[in-house]
Design a protein around this motif. Structure first.
Motif, mmCIF file in Angstrom:
data_model
loop_
_atom_site.group_PDB
_atom_site.id
_atom_site.type_symbol
_atom_site.label_atom_id
_atom_site.label_comp_id
_atom_site.label_asym_id
_atom_site.label_seq_id
_atom_site.Cartn_x
_atom_site.Cartn_y
_atom_site.Cartn_z
ATOM 1 N N LEU A 197 14.431 0.344 -3.582
ATOM 2 C CA LEU A 197 13.138 -0.275 -3.892
ATOM 3 C C LEU A 197 12.347 -0.550 -2.626
ATOM 4 C CD1 LEU A 197 14.178 -2.737 -6.756
ATOM 5 C CD2 LEU A 197 13.045 -0.508 -6.958
ATOM 6 N N ALA A 198 13.057 -0.923 -1.543
ATOM 7 C CA ALA A 198 12.363 -1.146 -0.270
ATOM 8 C C ALA A 198 11.764 0.154 0.257
ATOM 9 C CB ALA A 198 13.329 -1.747 0.752
ATOM 10 N N VAL A 199 12.511 1.253 0.133
ATOM 11 C CA VAL A 199 11.997 2.563 0.546
ATOM 12 C C VAL A 199 10.772 2.936 -0.276
ATOM 13 C CG1 VAL A 199 12.507 5.034 0.543
ATOM 14 C CG2 VAL A 199 14.174 3.424 1.448
ATOM 15 N N LYS A 200 10.840 2.675 -1.571
ATOM 16 C CA LYS A 200 9.703 2.979 -2.448
ATOM 17 C C LYS A 200 8.460 2.200 -2.017
ATOM 18 C CE LYS A 200 8.145 2.518 -7.237
ATOM 19 N NZ LYS A 200 8.501 2.047 -8.596
ATOM 20 N N GLU A 201 8.621 0.909 -1.719
ATOM 21 C CA GLU A 201 7.474 0.095 -1.311
ATOM 22 C C GLU A 201 6.903 0.584 0.012
ATOM 23 O OE1 GLU A 201 8.781 -3.916 -1.255
ATOM 24 O OE2 GLU A 201 8.993 -4.072 -3.443
ATOM 25 N N ARG A 202 7.770 0.879 0.986
ATOM 26 C CA ARG A 202 7.270 1.348 2.279
ATOM 27 C C ARG A 202 6.557 2.684 2.142
ATOM 28 N NH1 ARG A 202 12.430 -0.458 4.132
ATOM 29 N NH2 ARG A 202 13.175 1.713 4.236
ATOM 30 N N THR A 203 7.108 3.551 1.299
ATOM 31 C CA THR A 203 6.467 4.848 1.085
ATOM 32 C C THR A 203 5.083 4.688 0.466
ATOM 33 O OG1 THR A 203 8.640 5.859 0.759
ATOM 34 C CG2 THR A 203 6.731 7.104 0.006
ATOM 35 N N GLN A 204 4.973 3.813 -0.514
ATOM 36 C CA GLN A 204 3.679 3.590 -1.151
ATOM 37 C C GLN A 204 2.673 3.000 -0.173
ATOM 38 O OE1 GLN A 204 4.572 1.142 -4.568
ATOM 39 N NE2 GLN A 204 4.978 2.904 -5.885
ATOM 40 N N VAL A 205 3.130 2.072 0.683
ATOM 41 C CA VAL A 205 2.218 1.475 1.667
ATOM 42 C C VAL A 205 1.687 2.539 2.611
ATOM 43 C CG1 VAL A 205 2.103 -0.082 3.639
ATOM 44 C CG2 VAL A 205 3.185 -0.844 1.526
ATOM 45 N N VAL A 206 2.599 3.400 3.108
ATOM 46 C CA VAL A 206 2.177 4.443 4.040
ATOM 47 C C VAL A 206 1.216 5.422 3.369
ATOM 48 C CG1 VAL A 206 2.982 6.418 5.385
ATOM 49 C CG2 VAL A 206 4.234 4.263 5.474
ATOM 50 N N GLU A 207 1.553 5.875 2.163
ATOM 51 C CA GLU A 207 0.711 6.865 1.498
ATOM 52 C C GLU A 207 -0.640 6.285 1.097
ATOM 53 O OE1 GLU A 207 4.044 9.891 -0.386
ATOM 54 O OE2 GLU A 207 3.023 8.463 -1.697
ATOM 55 N N LEU A 208 -0.665 5.040 0.656
ATOM 56 C CA LEU A 208 -1.950 4.429 0.307
ATOM 57 C C LEU A 208 -2.794 4.176 1.546
ATOM 58 C CD1 LEU A 208 -0.896 1.945 -2.523
ATOM 59 C CD2 LEU A 208 -2.035 4.157 -2.744
ATOM 60 N N ALA A 209 -2.145 3.828 2.664
ATOM 61 C CA ALA A 209 -2.895 3.669 3.913
ATOM 62 C C ALA A 209 -3.490 4.997 4.354
ATOM 63 C CB ALA A 209 -1.977 3.098 4.999
ATOM 64 N N VAL A 210 -2.710 6.068 4.223
ATOM 65 C CA VAL A 210 -3.215 7.399 4.565
ATOM 66 C C VAL A 210 -4.371 7.787 3.639
ATOM 67 C CG1 VAL A 210 -2.622 9.848 4.623
ATOM 68 C CG2 VAL A 210 -1.040 8.163 5.556
ATOM 69 N N PHE A 211 -4.204 7.483 2.351
ATOM 70 C CA PHE A 211 -5.278 7.782 1.392
ATOM 71 C C PHE A 211 -6.569 7.048 1.759
ATOM 72 C CE2 PHE A 211 -7.548 6.000 -2.265
ATOM 73 C CZ PHE A 211 -8.069 7.157 -2.820
ATOM 74 N N GLY A 212 -6.452 5.741 2.034
ATOM 75 C CA GLY A 212 -7.652 4.975 2.378
ATOM 76 C C GLY A 212 -8.305 5.463 3.652
ATOM 77 N N GLY A 213 -7.490 5.774 4.669
ATOM 78 C CA GLY A 213 -8.059 6.262 5.919
ATOM 79 C C GLY A 213 -8.764 7.592 5.750
ATOM 80 N N CYS A 214 -8.153 8.517 5.019
ATOM 81 C CA CYS A 214 -8.779 9.827 4.801
ATOM 82 C C CYS A 214 -10.057 9.702 3.981
ATOM 83 C CB CYS A 214 -7.795 10.770 4.104
ATOM 84 S SG CYS A 214 -6.403 11.281 5.124
ATOM 85 N N ALA A 215 -10.039 8.849 2.960
ATOM 86 C CA ALA A 215 -11.228 8.688 2.123
ATOM 87 C C ALA A 215 -12.385 8.090 2.918
ATOM 88 C CB ALA A 215 -10.895 7.815 0.918
ATOM 89 N N LEU A 216 -12.112 7.033 3.686
ATOM 90 C CA LEU A 216 -13.173 6.415 4.486
ATOM 91 C C LEU A 216 -13.712 7.385 5.519
ATOM 92 C CD1 LEU A 216 -11.744 2.806 5.018
ATOM 93 C CD2 LEU A 216 -13.651 3.486 3.565
ATOM 94 N N LEU A 217 -12.811 8.115 6.185
ATOM 95 C CA LEU A 217 -13.251 9.085 7.187
ATOM 96 C C LEU A 217 -14.085 10.183 6.541
ATOM 97 C CD1 LEU A 217 -13.126 9.919 10.142
ATOM 98 C CD2 LEU A 217 -11.004 11.135 9.652
ATOM 99 N N GLY A 218 -13.692 10.618 5.346
ATOM 100 C CA GLY A 218 -14.450 11.656 4.670
ATOM 101 C C GLY A 218 -15.853 11.213 4.302
ATOM 102 N N PHE A 219 -15.985 10.012 3.728
ATOM 103 C CA PHE A 219 -17.314 9.507 3.372
ATOM 104 C C PHE A 219 -18.172 9.270 4.620
ATOM 105 C CE2 PHE A 219 -15.158 8.079 -0.632
ATOM 106 C CZ PHE A 219 -15.920 8.862 -1.489
ATOM 107 N N TYR A 220 -17.544 8.828 5.698
ATOM 108 C CA TYR A 220 -18.278 8.607 6.947
ATOM 109 C C TYR A 220 -18.843 9.926 7.486
ATOM 110 C CZ TYR A 220 -19.048 7.601 11.900
ATOM 111 O OH TYR A 220 -19.591 7.488 13.145
ATOM 112 N N GLN A 221 -18.024 10.985 7.467
ATOM 113 C CA GLN A 221 -18.494 12.274 7.961
ATOM 114 C C GLN A 221 -19.608 12.835 7.079
ATOM 115 O OE1 GLN A 221 -17.628 13.675 10.804
ATOM 116 N NE2 GLN A 221 -16.217 11.997 11.257
ATOM 117 N N LEU A 222 -19.511 12.652 5.760
ATOM 118 C CA LEU A 222 -20.582 13.118 4.875
ATOM 119 C C LEU A 222 -21.866 12.333 5.112
ATOM 120 C CD1 LEU A 222 -18.706 13.718 1.489
ATOM 121 C CD2 LEU A 222 -19.365 15.379 3.228
ATOM 122 N N ALA A 223 -21.745 11.031 5.416
ATOM 123 C CA ALA A 223 -22.931 10.233 5.730
ATOM 124 C C ALA A 223 -23.584 10.726 7.019
ATOM 125 C CB ALA A 223 -22.543 8.757 5.845
#
Length: 523
Positions: A197-223
């Protein structure tokens, strides 16, 4: 020679820095080492899950083709003969058709009193049912022998159970009527419940952080592209970032399914293929914008056109059809990535700015992509997990640095050019002022001599000569007024005088112009 060695040393240093960024991310996953299953048995009697950590359920499982069994007793009662199948892997390698159903079985031996355990189940098949000692602990979709009754679905999950003794049977029923190849595509992992369960939580944190960073960077570049549309590198890079963020939601953890449990699997599969085909296509267009001299426009158009054709197939064809195109486009993507690496190497050779960092980022991404392609085909190269997301994160970080560097350089150039323009403007004002002062003396001489002749102090004049002298005097006065206007404008720019607005005699202005041009036409 010394310059070449410095390039090699700098490239090696960049690889070390990038590796230092990637390796901590890999720590969220359990190691791929540990015992492997053989002939349907996994021996964990020398492996302590609490102390040694989780272990992959990889190796040789017992495969019962076109059988939906619940345990060993049922297999023995039906006198079913299994074949040893490698997990993860596709059952097509054993001469079975891609679509169908089967049962995988594995006996796990422990020292006893293993405590409460958990199994992490990735997106291993379109439909599966997992049983431990005959009890269903996880199920996704509907597994059935009748293709009409089978229902495909995606739901990666981590499920817990407590074994009854020192050994237990894991039975995995799998059905596939969606993809051209079926089987257990990715590894299952077993471990102590809390650590899993700890591995699952850490994996989700990393993947969601990557998702948020990529999404923000993408919208910034389009702007940025919306504000400055002359540079398309921001457009293509922004699309790549958004496609990468979307791919995180539909591949791996498949968070889109967690957010919308009733979503159709066909939409998930469509998004999975679109993000892959579209990402490679936009990457080609993006790198061409960075180094237009190193990438032939015809080659980029050809590869991008092929990618657009595959994208159109995803949008127009049924899922059962376009999923067959993945193997073909994997070859196209390898050719595209190889061409990108070649262009980056050429840019390094020509000493293009930022090319060395680009080469390091793309090389790591290509290695990760090649690993994932082999991994999806059942071959593992040391790391038992998909690395594409993390290679993409490092590459996106490097590309963002490159665009930021170019933006800063352009800003610096604009600032320097602004200073040069201001200095040139000051020089122009000084030149006009000095030239105007110098022109006033000879111009007044012309006016005085012309007036002297017009007053007949040097002899009598006829009407034609008098008219011509009037034109000369008028033009000279006009030039004198123009010079005075230039001097006044210069003083206005430096706040030397204040402008008082008043009425202008338009008739007098037009009359003066009429006299001048009348003599021009007459001549």
């Amino acid at each position: 020679m010394g310059h070449g060695w410095r390039k090699i040393a700098g490239f090696a240093g960049l690889l070390l820095v990038v590796a230092a960024l990637v390796l901590p991310l890999l720590g969220v996953f359990p190691a791929s080492g540990g015992p492997k299953a053989k002939e349907g048995v996994l021996d964990l009697r020398q492996w302590q899950l609490q102390e040694d950590g989780p272990v992959r359920l990889n190796g040789g499982w017992s495969l019962y083709w076109e059988r939906l069994l619940n345990g060993a007793e049922e297999a023995e009662a039906l006198n079913a003969t299994p074949i040893e199948a490698e997990v993860p892997g596709e059952w097509g390698r054993y001469g079975k058709p891609g679509r169908g159903f089967a049962t995988y079985r594995l006996t796990v031996l422990t020292q006893g009193e293993a405590g409460r355990l958990a199994i992490r189940i990735p997106a291993i098949a379109p439909a599966y049912r997992l049983l431990v000692d005959g009890s269903v602990i996880a199920e996704t979709g509907v597994v059935a022998s009748d293709p009409a009754a089978m229902k495909s679905a995606y739901r990666p999950q981590t499920v817990s159970f407590e074994p009854n003794g020192s050994s237990f049977d894991i039975v995995l029923q799998v059905a596939n009527e969606l993809y051209p190849q079926g089987g257990v595509w990715f590894s299952l992992t077993i471990g102590e419940e809390r650590s899993m369960l700890a591995v699952k939580e850490r994996t989700q944190v990393v993947e969601l952080a990557v998702f948020g960073g990529c999404a923000l960077l993408g919208f910034y570049q389009l702007a940025l592209y919306a504000l400055r549309r002359t540079d398309r590198s921001n457009l293509y890079f922004g699309i790549c970032c958004l496609l990468g963020a979307l791919r995180i939601w539909v591949v791996g953890g498949i968070y889109l399914v967690q957010l919308y449990p009733q979503i159709d699997i066909r939409l998930v599969v469509t998004l999975e293929y679109l993000t892959y085909y579209g990402g490679v296509t936009c990457a080609l267009l993006f790198i061409r914008q960075l180094y237009p001299q190193e990438f032939h426009p015809g080659a980029i158009k050809l590869l991008a056109g092929i990618g657009c054709g595959f994208i159109a197939a995803v949008l127009l064809l049924p899922v059962e059809w376009f999923t067959r195109t993945m193997a073909v486009y994997q070859l196209v993507s390898l050719v595209s990535l190889g061409y990108i690496l070649t262009g980056c190497m050429l840019a390094v050779w020509r000493n293009r700015e930022g090319a060395l960092l680009q080469l390091a980022g793309w090389l790591l991404f290509v290695i990760a992509a090649l690993h994932d392609i082999l991994y999806s085909n059942g071959q593992m190269l040391g790391v038992d997990l998909q690395l594409g997301h993390y290679g993409f994160v490092v590459l996106a970080f490097i590309e963002a640095l490159e665009l930021a560097r170019r933006f800063a350089k352009a800003y610096h150039v604009i600032g320097r050019m602004s200073e040069q323009l201001l200095a040139s403007n000051r020089m122009k004002d000084e030149f006009l002022a000095n030239t105007s002062h110098e022109l006033k003396t000879p111009l007044h001489g012309i006016m005085n001599l012309s007036q002297h002749l017009y007053d007949e102090k040097a002899g009598r004049l006829n009407d034609e000569q008098r008219g011509q002298l009037e034109a000369v005097i008028s033009v000279a006065r006009r030039m004198s007024n123009l010079i005075n206007d230039i001097l006044i404008l210069s003083r206005l720019k430096h706040s030397g005088i204040q402008l008082n607005r008043g009425p202008v005699d338009i008739r007098a202005v037009l009359s003066a112009q009429h006299e001048v041009f009348r003599h021009y036409i007459g001549s």
